[in-house]
Design an enzyme around this catalytic site. Structure first.
Site, PDB file in Angstrom:
ATOM      1  N   ASP A  83       0.836  -1.203   0.000  1.00  0.00           N
ATOM      2  CA  ASP A  83       0.000   0.000   0.000  1.00  0.00           C
ATOM      3  C   ASP A  83       0.867   1.246   0.000  1.00  0.00           C
ATOM      4  O   ASP A  83       2.076   1.191   0.241  1.00  0.00           O
ATOM      5  CB  ASP A  83      -0.963   0.000   1.192  1.00  0.00           C
ATOM      6  CG  ASP A  83      -2.119   0.981   0.994  1.00  0.00           C
ATOM      7  OD1 ASP A  83      -2.273   1.500  -0.133  1.00  0.00           O
ATOM      8  OD2 ASP A  83      -2.855   1.241   1.961  1.00  0.00           O
ATOM      9  N   LYS A  84       0.181   2.350  -0.251  1.00  0.00           N
ATOM     10  CA  LYS A  84       0.812   3.668  -0.244  1.00  0.00           C
ATOM     11  C   LYS A  84       0.011   4.569   0.685  1.00  0.00           C
ATOM     12  O   LYS A  84      -1.214   4.439   0.760  1.00  0.00           O
ATOM     13  CB  LYS A  84       0.771   4.239  -1.661  1.00  0.00           C
ATOM     14  CG  LYS A  84       1.361   5.596  -1.752  1.00  0.00           C
ATOM     15  CD  LYS A  84       0.575   6.625  -2.533  1.00  0.00           C
ATOM     16  CE  LYS A  84      -0.875   6.794  -2.306  1.00  0.00           C
ATOM     17  NZ  LYS A  84      -1.410   8.135  -2.667  1.00  0.00           N
ATOM     18  N   HIS A  85       0.692   5.441   1.412  1.00  0.00           N
ATOM     19  CA  HIS A  85      -0.035   6.477   2.143  1.00  0.00           C
ATOM     20  C   HIS A  85       0.558   7.825   1.750  1.00  0.00           C
ATOM     21  O   HIS A  85       1.774   7.979   1.706  1.00  0.00           O
ATOM     22  CB  HIS A  85       0.098   6.284   3.659  1.00  0.00           C
ATOM     23  CG  HIS A  85      -0.549   7.401   4.422  1.00  0.00           C
ATOM     24  ND1 HIS A  85      -1.904   7.441   4.649  1.00  0.00           N
ATOM     25  CD2 HIS A  85      -0.043   8.540   4.940  1.00  0.00           C
ATOM     26  CE1 HIS A  85      -2.202   8.553   5.300  1.00  0.00           C
ATOM     27  NE2 HIS A  85      -1.085   9.236   5.487  1.00  0.00           N
ATOM     28  N   SER A  86      -0.314   8.774   1.489  1.00  0.00           N
ATOM     29  CA  SER A  86       0.162  10.127   1.210  1.00  0.00           C
ATOM     30  C   SER A  86      -0.274  11.015   2.364  1.00  0.00           C
ATOM     31  O   SER A  86      -1.380  10.857   2.894  1.00  0.00           O
ATOM     32  CB  SER A  86      -0.457  10.627  -0.091  1.00  0.00           C
ATOM     33  OG  SER A  86      -0.358  12.027  -0.152  1.00  0.00           O
ATOM     34  N   THR A 123      -9.451  10.861  -0.961  1.00  0.00           N
ATOM     35  CA  THR A 123      -9.661   9.856  -2.018  1.00  0.00           C
ATOM     36  C   THR A 123     -11.098   9.328  -2.006  1.00  0.00           C
ATOM     37  O   THR A 123     -11.710   9.128  -3.055  1.00  0.00           O
ATOM     38  CB  THR A 123      -8.642   8.708  -1.824  1.00  0.00           C
ATOM     39  OG1 THR A 123      -7.343   9.280  -1.932  1.00  0.00           O
ATOM     40  CG2 THR A 123      -8.794   7.621  -2.853  1.00  0.00           C
ATOM     41  N   ARG A 171      -7.368  14.635  19.900  1.00  0.00           N
ATOM     42  CA  ARG A 171      -6.275  15.516  19.464  1.00  0.00           C
ATOM     43  C   ARG A 171      -6.821  16.712  18.706  1.00  0.00           C
ATOM     44  O   ARG A 171      -6.331  17.830  18.842  1.00  0.00           O
ATOM     45  CB  ARG A 171      -5.306  14.739  18.570  1.00  0.00           C
ATOM     46  CG  ARG A 171      -4.434  13.759  19.336  1.00  0.00           C
ATOM     47  CD  ARG A 171      -3.743  12.803  18.386  1.00  0.00           C
ATOM     48  NE  ARG A 171      -2.905  13.482  17.432  1.00  0.00           N
ATOM     49  CZ  ARG A 171      -2.651  13.048  16.193  1.00  0.00           C
ATOM     50  NH1 ARG A 171      -3.153  11.919  15.769  1.00  0.00           N
ATOM     51  NH2 ARG A 171      -1.883  13.745  15.394  1.00  0.00           N
ATOM     52  N   SER A 186      -0.669   7.480  14.465  1.00  0.00           N
ATOM     53  CA  SER A 186      -2.010   7.528  13.883  1.00  0.00           C
ATOM     54  C   SER A 186      -1.998   6.948  12.465  1.00  0.00           C
ATOM     55  O   SER A 186      -2.788   6.054  12.127  1.00  0.00           O
ATOM     56  CB  SER A 186      -2.481   8.988  13.875  1.00  0.00           C
ATOM     57  OG  SER A 186      -3.646   9.136  13.124  1.00  0.00           O
ATOM     58  N   LYS A 190      -3.145   2.673  11.331  1.00  0.00           N
ATOM     59  CA  LYS A 190      -4.200   2.358  10.356  1.00  0.00           C
ATOM     60  C   LYS A 190      -3.629   1.581   9.176  1.00  0.00           C
ATOM     61  O   LYS A 190      -4.215   0.621   8.699  1.00  0.00           O
ATOM     62  CB  LYS A 190      -4.870   3.642   9.870  1.00  0.00           C
ATOM     63  CG  LYS A 190      -5.780   4.254  10.921  1.00  0.00           C
ATOM     64  CD  LYS A 190      -6.404   5.546  10.455  1.00  0.00           C
ATOM     65  CE  LYS A 190      -5.386   6.633  10.292  1.00  0.00           C
ATOM     66  NZ  LYS A 190      -5.713   7.955  10.710  1.00  0.00           N
ATOM     67  N   LYS A 191      -2.481   2.036   8.682  1.00  0.00           N
ATOM     68  CA  LYS A 191      -1.906   1.380   7.496  1.00  0.00           C
ATOM     69  C   LYS A 191      -1.434  -0.036   7.827  1.00  0.00           C
ATOM     70  O   LYS A 191      -1.601  -0.952   7.042  1.00  0.00           O
ATOM     71  CB  LYS A 191      -0.738   2.217   6.943  1.00  0.00           C
ATOM     72  CG  LYS A 191      -1.218   3.392   6.119  1.00  0.00           C
ATOM     73  CD  LYS A 191      -1.738   2.965   4.753  1.00  0.00           C
ATOM     74  CE  LYS A 191      -2.970   3.733   4.326  1.00  0.00           C
ATOM     75  NZ  LYS A 191      -3.456   3.411   2.981  1.00  0.00           N
TER      76      LYS A 191
HETATM   77  N1  URA Z   1      -3.499  11.855   9.182  1.00  0.00           N
HETATM   78  C1  URA Z   1      -3.764  10.874  10.098  1.00  0.00           C
HETATM   79  O1  URA Z   1      -4.286   9.826   9.768  1.00  0.00           O
HETATM   80  N2  URA Z   1      -3.422  11.101  11.386  1.00  0.00           N
HETATM   81  C2  URA Z   1      -2.824  12.237  11.794  1.00  0.00           C
HETATM   82  O2  URA Z   1      -2.532  12.365  12.956  1.00  0.00           O
HETATM   83  C3  URA Z   1      -2.570  13.233  10.833  1.00  0.00           C
HETATM   84  C4  URA Z   1      -2.904  13.009   9.535  1.00  0.00           C
END
Ligand code: URA
Length: 430
Positions: A83-86, A123, A171, A186, A190-191
């Site tokens: 996967d990719k996260h931006s 997205t 937060r 964070s 998730k990733k």
């Molecule tokens: N995106 C996230 O998923 N978590 C953060 O804390 C900031 C950006």
């Protein structure tokens, strides 16, 4: 919590100590279970923001948040999941192209994605411009689409990293979002809940990025990569420029259309460069290709042959959407330059905010989007501009043009000298 009280853990972090793994675990698990109240978690988050965390502490926090929910199981002997996260940006649509493109290479892409954050589009919001497309798949449906198609893009179900959902909400209202340790935990919790074998991070810097100064973005990139590696996932990051839009289109339907252009072998050069570079990272990490040149050839082949677009169509249909539907786009009007000179700067965030003004993004939680609005950037930094030349094409109901047009025009600075060109991909971290 055993011997040490939550207040003592908060005090230890406040005084700059490195927390022990059991302190972090007990605290976060207690918060997730509801035995540690929000005010104590908020105090710890503030102490972390002010004092920072070491790599081991961040890895432990991430792992605890990750294990607060389900980690997706995948067959051991099947294809590799990647996967990719931006970190997000204006016109950033690479996910829509990357997922089907990598699936054509024999990899599986179980992509959990998000909605717009601040000025940046999301997205999921973009894909929802496609009639019928579902972004709320159950975990079972999500796994089925990965197995049948090879790629999926959907929102996080409540089963994945629930500690992050609870902590992020806290937060957001306690001024503790901009902590590199908390952002890392964070994003990565998730990733990593997707259980990927390899992960690439697109960490953006500049006027349209979440982390604007390049030094902060670089620190975040290192933190994300170190955490991924600590937790056993092959991880690399690209530090990329977000001082002007990615591609030409900003909005929902228009960004889907631009992604389809690229999937059919066209598309703007910067979008092609960044998407291919991110895909290349994953082909190299998983040893699907042995050199960057080989990776690029494979990827370009799938774009030119129409296979990548076919895979995209399969994914859209598997998620209930109609990929052949013509997406409504609001009437176009040009935004003109009010002076001549060189484009020296772009307030990219303002372009994102202009699209939000047009209803393409949310001002408040739960706002319904107008997917037909957006804009097309017709210029690039450093370009010579004549007064009266169109800078952008705005897609908006006619009654919005006078209100939002000046915001778009005012996002560009025109000066007497061409600025030094900025590299699109600044460096690789991995
Ligand atoms: N995106 C996230 O998923 N978590 C953060 O804390 C900031 C950006």
């Amino acid at each position: 919590m055993s011997q040490i009280t939550p207040a003592a853990v908060i005090a230890r972090k406040r005084d700059g100590h490195v927390l022990h793994a059991h302190e972090i675990r007990d605290f976060v698990n207690g918060f997730t279970a509801g035995t540690i109240p929000d005010y104590q978690m908020a105090a710890l988050a503030m102490a972390i923001l002010c004092r920072g965390m070491e790599t081991d502490e961040i890895a432990c926090l991430t792992e605890t948040m990750l294990r607060s929910g389900m980690v997706l199981p995948w067959p051991k002997d099947g294809p590799a999941q990647v996967d990719k996260h931006s970190t997000g940006g204006i016109g950033d649509k690479s996910s829509l192209i990357l997922a089907p493109l990598l699936a054509c290479c024999g990899l599986q892409v179980p992509m959990i994605s998000g909605r717009g954050l601040g000025a940046t589009g999301g997205t999921l919001d973009k894909l929802e411009a496609i009639p019928g497309f579902r972004t709320d798949l159950s975990t079972k449906e999500f796994q089925r689409v990965v197995r049948d198609v090879g790629c999926v893009i959907s929102g996080a179900s409540a089963e994945l990293a629930p500690a992050d959902k609870k902590l992020y909400a806290l937060r957001d209202v306690t001024g503790t979002v901009p902590s590199i340790a908390l952002i890392t935990a964070s994003i990565m919790s998730k990733k990593l809940a997707e259980n990927p074998r390899a992960l690439v991070l697109d960490v953006k810097w500049g006027s349209g990025a979440f982390m604007k100064p390049i030094e902060e973005a670089r620190k975040l990139a290192h933190s994300l990569v170190n955490t991924g590696k600590r937790l056993g996932v092959m991880t690399s990051a690209l530090l990329t420029d977000m001082n002007q839009p990615n591609g030409r289109m900003i909005g929902n339907a228009v960004e889907v259309n631009e992604s389809v252009d690229m999937l059919k072998g066209g598309g703007p050069t910067d979008l092609i460069e960044i998407t291919l570079a991110l895909c290349t990272e994953l082909l190299l990490l998983t040893k699907t290709a042995t050199t960057a040149d080989e990776a690029k050839k494979i990827l370009q082949g799938h774009l030119a042959s129409g296979k990548a677009y076919e895979k995209y169509e399969q994914m859209i249909r598997a998620q209930g959407g109609d990929p052949t539907a013509k997406l409504p786009v609001a009437p176009a009007s040009d935004v003109l330059a009010t002076k001549s000179g060189y484009l020296t700067a772009c307030n990219n965030e303002q372009l994102g905010l202009a699209v939000i003004e047009l209803g393409g993004g949310r001002k408040a939680l739960g706002d319904k989007l107008d997917h037909s609005t957006g804009l097309e950037s017709l210029v690039r930094l450093g370009q010579k501009i004549e007064r009266g030349q169109p800078l952008a094409r705005m897609f908006a109901p006619k009654d919005q043009v006078a209100r939002v047009g000046p915001m778009i025009e005012g996002a560009w600075t025109i000066g007497d000298e061409a600025p030094a060109a900025l590299p699109l991909i600044v460096e690789r971290i991995g």
